[in-house]
Design a protein around this motif. Structure first.
Motif, PDB file in Angstrom:
ATOM      1  N   GLY A   1      20.251  -3.352   8.262  1.00 40.79           N
ATOM      2  CA  GLY A   1      20.911  -2.520   7.261  1.00 40.79           C
ATOM      3  C   GLY A   1      21.081  -3.204   5.917  1.00 40.79           C
ATOM      4  N   SER A   2      20.539  -4.411   5.768  1.00 45.81           N
ATOM      5  CA  SER A   2      20.701  -5.125   4.488  1.00 45.81           C
ATOM      6  C   SER A   2      19.747  -4.612   3.421  1.00 45.81           C
ATOM      7  N   CYS A   3      18.753  -3.809   3.819  1.00 45.73           N
ATOM      8  CA  CYS A   3      17.840  -3.222   2.844  1.00 45.73           C
ATOM      9  C   CYS A   3      17.246  -1.947   3.443  1.00 45.73           C
ATOM     10  N   PHE A   4      16.488  -1.220   2.627  1.00 42.05           N
ATOM     11  CA  PHE A   4      15.865   0.019   3.086  1.00 42.05           C
ATOM     12  C   PHE A   4      14.619  -0.299   3.912  1.00 42.05           C
ATOM     13  N   PRO A   5      14.414   0.378   5.032  1.00 47.43           N
ATOM     14  CA  PRO A   5      13.188   0.170   5.819  1.00 47.43           C
ATOM     15  C   PRO A   5      12.039   1.002   5.243  1.00 47.43           C
ATOM     16  N   TYR A   6      10.950   0.342   4.889  1.00 42.58           N
ATOM     17  CA  TYR A   6       9.779   1.068   4.380  1.00 42.58           C
ATOM     18  C   TYR A   6       8.557   0.162   4.480  1.00 42.58           C
ATOM     19  N   THR A   7       7.390   0.802   4.451  1.00 50.00           N
ATOM     20  CA  THR A   7       6.119   0.067   4.396  1.00 50.00           C
ATOM     21  C   THR A   7       5.233   0.717   3.345  1.00 50.00           C
ATOM     22  N   LEU A   8       4.375  -0.079   2.749  1.00 47.71           N
ATOM     23  CA  LEU A   8       3.438   0.432   1.752  1.00 47.71           C
ATOM     24  C   LEU A   8       2.055  -0.116   2.061  1.00 47.71           C
ATOM     25  N   PRO A   9       1.085   0.763   2.399  1.00 50.08           N
ATOM     26  CA  PRO A   9      -0.286   0.296   2.661  1.00 50.08           C
ATOM     27  C   PRO A   9      -0.887  -0.351   1.412  1.00 50.08           C
ATOM     28  N   GLU A  10      -1.650  -1.406   1.615  1.00 47.69           N
ATOM     29  CA  GLU A  10      -2.240  -2.126   0.479  1.00 47.69           C
ATOM     30  C   GLU A  10      -3.190  -1.233  -0.310  1.00 47.69           C
ATOM     31  N   GLU A  11      -3.930  -0.383   0.374  1.00 52.80           N
ATOM     32  CA  GLU A  11      -4.855   0.506  -0.324  1.00 52.80           C
ATOM     33  C   GLU A  11      -4.110   1.458  -1.246  1.00 52.80           C
ATOM     34  N   GLU A  12      -2.958   1.941  -0.781  1.00 52.38           N
ATOM     35  CA  GLU A  12      -2.146   2.838  -1.623  1.00 52.38           C
ATOM     36  C   GLU A  12      -1.615   2.081  -2.844  1.00 52.38           C
ATOM     37  N   LEU A  13      -1.222   0.836  -2.626  1.00 55.62           N
ATOM     38  CA  LEU A  13      -0.748   0.014  -3.740  1.00 55.62           C
ATOM     39  C   LEU A  13      -1.853  -0.189  -4.775  1.00 55.62           C
ATOM     40  N   LEU A  14      -3.082  -0.461  -4.317  1.00 54.20           N
ATOM     41  CA  LEU A  14      -4.207  -0.659  -5.239  1.00 54.20           C
ATOM     42  C   LEU A  14      -4.496   0.605  -6.043  1.00 54.20           C
ATOM     43  N   SER A  15      -4.434   1.752  -5.376  1.00 53.48           N
ATOM     44  CA  SER A  15      -4.688   3.020  -6.076  1.00 53.48           C
ATOM     45  C   SER A  15      -3.636   3.283  -7.139  1.00 53.48           C
ATOM     46  N   SER A  16      -2.375   3.059  -6.784  1.00 49.67           N
ATOM     47  CA  SER A  16      -1.288   3.272  -7.741  1.00 49.67           C
ATOM     48  C   SER A  16      -1.403   2.304  -8.917  1.00 49.67           C
ATOM     49  N   LEU A  17      -1.759   1.062  -8.602  1.00 49.08           N
ATOM     50  CA  LEU A  17      -1.874   0.056  -9.660  1.00 49.08           C
ATOM     51  C   LEU A  17      -3.020   0.393 -10.606  1.00 49.08           C
ATOM     52  N   LEU A  18      -4.137   0.895 -10.061  1.00 42.74           N
ATOM     53  CA  LEU A  18      -5.271   1.282 -10.899  1.00 42.74           C
ATOM     54  C   LEU A  18      -4.858   2.379 -11.876  1.00 42.74           C
ATOM     55  N   THR A  19      -4.111   3.364 -11.386  1.00 44.73           N
ATOM     56  CA  THR A  19      -3.646   4.458 -12.250  1.00 44.73           C
ATOM     57  C   THR A  19      -2.757   3.936 -13.367  1.00 44.73           C
ATOM     58  N   ILE A  20      -1.842   3.010 -13.023  1.00 42.48           N
ATOM     59  CA  ILE A  20      -0.914   2.471 -14.016  1.00 42.48           C
ATOM     60  C   ILE A  20      -1.660   1.643 -15.065  1.00 42.48           C
ATOM     61  N   ILE A  21      -2.630   0.822 -14.619  1.00 42.09           N
ATOM     62  CA  ILE A  21      -3.400  -0.001 -15.557  1.00 42.09           C
ATOM     63  C   ILE A  21      -4.187   0.871 -16.524  1.00 42.09           C
ATOM     64  N   GLN A  22      -4.852   1.900 -15.995  1.00 45.97           N
ATOM     65  CA  GLN A  22      -5.650   2.774 -16.857  1.00 45.97           C
ATOM     66  C   GLN A  22      -4.780   3.559 -17.839  1.00 45.97           C
ATOM     67  N   LYS A  23      -3.548   3.837 -17.431  1.00 46.75           N
ATOM     68  CA  LYS A  23      -2.605   4.529 -18.315  1.00 46.75           C
ATOM     69  C   LYS A  23      -2.259   3.652 -19.519  1.00 46.75           C
ATOM     70  N   HIS A  24      -2.155   2.334 -19.296  1.00 46.85           N
ATOM     71  CA  HIS A  24      -1.790   1.420 -20.375  1.00 46.85           C
ATOM     72  C   HIS A  24      -2.993   0.967 -21.193  1.00 46.85           C
ATOM     73  N   ALA A  25      -4.199   1.149 -20.667  1.00 46.39           N
ATOM     74  CA  ALA A  25      -5.385   0.569 -21.295  1.00 46.39           C
ATOM     75  C   ALA A  25      -5.587   1.046 -22.728  1.00 46.39           C
ATOM     76  N   ASP A  26      -5.478   2.366 -22.952  1.00 48.71           N
ATOM     77  CA  ASP A  26      -5.750   2.907 -24.286  1.00 48.71           C
ATOM     78  C   ASP A  26      -4.823   2.303 -25.337  1.00 48.71           C
ATOM     79  N   ALA A  27      -3.522   2.194 -24.995  1.00 46.80           N
ATOM     80  CA  ALA A  27      -2.554   1.647 -25.956  1.00 46.80           C
ATOM     81  C   ALA A  27      -2.851   0.190 -26.281  1.00 46.80           C
ATOM     82  N   VAL A  28      -3.182  -0.593 -25.252  1.00 44.09           N
ATOM     83  CA  VAL A  28      -3.454  -2.023 -25.461  1.00 44.09           C
ATOM     84  C   VAL A  28      -4.718  -2.213 -26.288  1.00 44.09           C
ATOM     85  N   ILE A  29      -5.766  -1.479 -25.961  1.00 42.59           N
ATOM     86  CA  ILE A  29      -7.035  -1.607 -26.691  1.00 42.59           C
ATOM     87  C   ILE A  29      -6.848  -1.176 -28.143  1.00 42.59           C
TER      88      ILE A  29
END
Length: 562
Positions: free
Chosen positions: A375-403
């Motif tokens: 009970g010291s934290c919330f129980p959850y799991t995140l598949p690595e593939e899902e993390l990679l997909s989410s990270l790709l979306t976030i990176i591409q969202k920031h790409a235009d501004a940075v470039i």
């Protein structure tokens, strides 16, 4: 009264002021073995250096760098490293010590720093009691300097050997020679080499062994300790004043390595086993069992020998079974050191789920519930593939501004060139002003000798000029440092924009890319992800650096217009 010769006045004046102005770092070191030597006390060293600086024209104290309780046989000392950093950054250009042994007792390294490293930085070195000054090297110094360094090193090695021999003898006599007693024990008030039971923590040690004897796993033992709210050994030692450094304290939560260390400690059986570590090249390493010194029945036991042996046998059995179990290697963890729980802040654990058909699946989850407490934290799991997909979306969202910002930076090159030219011009003006102030400072002594100014006026005017010289040197160094920082940041930001623009799919997300682009990833129980990018503050830092440079240059531009 005979009139003073102007030629003689100029000769004396040149002797005193015909040298560069020095910002001095005064280095002071006191080792444990030097503590009883009055001549090497911190106060004595400070007094000697203060007097020397006060009596030597052209020297101005910047700061004291004090290593208390540090050996001279290596140079990994906090104050020494801070002093070197200041020398490298141009904050100080002179280092002064009481004698060569305070600087170091390693002949080769000491010689390297004095004869090679510091001269490469154009840093003057003075050893007061040795009469050594790199600005006025005598013919005999080429022989005497290495000889003194070798004598200092031999002295240190001799003292070290005597201390180690005494420690080994004390171990053989059944005396505890450690700095801090093991968890569960205290040092006796009557004899610091005798261990006595700590009535507060000894029951915890016994309970840990009892659980292990009952074949409770390490993770379960750790969780039970944390759920019971029992303070960790480091926090007990902090409360009693045995440790104070934050790096030694850690979080107030038990870890498996802490429990494992307790379960392997034979001291709890009433026998002292010492000499398990040794120092090699200034690093502590484990020693061979032949180096250990074991003395039986030196203090009261917390657990029986039978229980200790049974626990060791069970742990060996578990380790052997783990070795025998065939395992395929894990794939590289791209997010190592980057991914954390958004609720408790702990590092997320990467777990593999093996599949009979198809590739294995990797999941990230928080260990707090299994390691800290239920009970010291919330129980959850995140598949690595899902993390990679989410990270790709976030990176591409920031790409235009940075470039886009990178393109603006490249178009802004003429302005950067103008800033570089302004800095070059300001530095040239500062050099002329420094030459004039040094000439004026030099002429003060002549005015004092000829009676044009009084002694009080001389001291006040000299202090004023030296302060002006120091301020201008600091300004010049700051301008050069800020210019280099700005140019490095521009280059780095453009390189990052190229890197982020190259990310087209998940296959482009590599460990190198994550390390350069991402500072931290937070994962929440609703599978929400927060990413802190390294480039997010980059553009703001660039703007701040440009603004700061304009502020430094503003006074000069104002004078030019006037």
């Amino acid at each position: 009264m005979a009139r003073k010769s102007r030629k003689n006045i100029e000769a004396v004046s040149d002797m005193i002021y015909g040298q560069p102005f020095y910002n001095v770092g005064a280095y002071i070191r006191l080792s444990v073995e030097d503590n009883k030597k009055k001549g090497d006390s911190l106060e004595t060293q400070k007094s000697i250096l203060q007097s020397y600086i006060a009596l030597t024209p052209g020297l101005k104290l910047h700061d004291y760098y004090i290593d208390n309780g540090s050996t001279g046989t290596n140079f990994e000392r906090p104050a020494f490293q801070r002093m070197l950093a200041d020398a490298e950054n141009g904050v100080i250009n002179c280092i002064i010590v009481k004698d060569l042994s305070r600087f170091g007792r390693n002949a080769i390294d000491t010689g390297y720093y004095i004869e090679k490293y510091l001269p490469s930085l154009k840093v003057r070195f003075i050893s007061v009691n040795d009469g050594f000054d790199t600005d006025s090297v005598n013919p005999g110094d080429g022989i005497m300097l290495p000889l003194k360094n070798m004598i200092n090193e031999a002295y240190s090695l001799d003292i070290g050997r005597k201390i180690k021999a005494q420690q080994r003898q004390s171990m053989k006599e059944g005396e505890f020679v450690g700095a801090r007693p093991p968890y569960g024990y205290l040092k006796s008030p009557e004899n610091c080499h005798k261990l006595i039971i700590d009535e507060e923590t000894a029951p915890v040690v016994h309970q840990i062994f009892q659980w292990a004897y009952d074949r409770v796993g390490l993770n379960d033992i750790v969780r039970r300790l944390n759920e019971a709210g029992i303070p960790t050994p480091s926090h007990i030692k902090k409360a009693t004043g045995l440790i104070s450094h934050e790096n030694l304290i850690g979080k107030n939560a038990w870890q498996t390595r802490t429990v494992s260390r307790i379960l392997s400690c034979e001291t709890y059986t009433g026998d002292l086993v010492q000499g398990k570590t040794k120092t090699v090249c200034h690093q502590q390493t484990y020693a061979d069992e032949s180096n250990w010194i074991k003395v039986e029945n030196t203090h009261e036991a917390i657990i029986s020998r039978e229980m200790f042996d049974a626990v060791q046998a069970f742990r060996r059995q578990v380790a052997e079974e783990a070795i025998r179990t065939p395992k395929s290697p894990y794939t590289p963890n791209l997010f190592k050191g980057k991914i954390y729980c958004g609720h408790c802040g702990g590092s997320l654990h990467r777990q593999r789920c093996e599949r009979k058909r198809g590739p294995d699946v990797y999941l990230f989850h928080c260990l707090s519930n299994s390691r800290i407490a239920r009970g010291s934290c919330f129980p959850y799991t995140l598949p690595e593939e899902e993390l990679l997909s989410s990270l790709l979306t976030i990176i591409q969202k920031h790409a235009d501004a940075v470039i886009g910002k990178a393109i603006r930076l490249q178009k802004n090159k003429p302005a950067l060139e103008a800033t570089r030219a302004a800095i070059k011009s300001r530095l040239a003006a500062l050099r002329q002003e420094l030459d004039r102030d040094r000439r004026l400072t030099k002429s003060l002594y002549e005015s004092l000798v000829t009676g044009i100014i009084t002694g009080d006026e001389y001291r006040q005017m000299r202090a004023d000029y030296e302060e002006r010289i120091s301020n201008k040197i600091n300004l010049a160094q700051e301008l050069e440092r800020r210019q280099k920082e700005l140019e490095a940041q521009v280059t780095e930001y453009i390189a990052l924009s190229d890197l982020i623009g190259s990310v087209k799919g998940k296959e482009n997300i590599t460990a190198v890319l994550i390390d350069r682009l991402i500072g931290k990833i937070k994962v929440f129980s609703d599978r929400r992800i927060e990413v802190t990018f390294t480039f997010e503050s980059g553009f703001e830092r660039l703007s701040e650096a440009e603004r700061y440079l304009r502020e430094l240059l503003a006074p000069a531009e104002g004078r030019m217009r006037a």
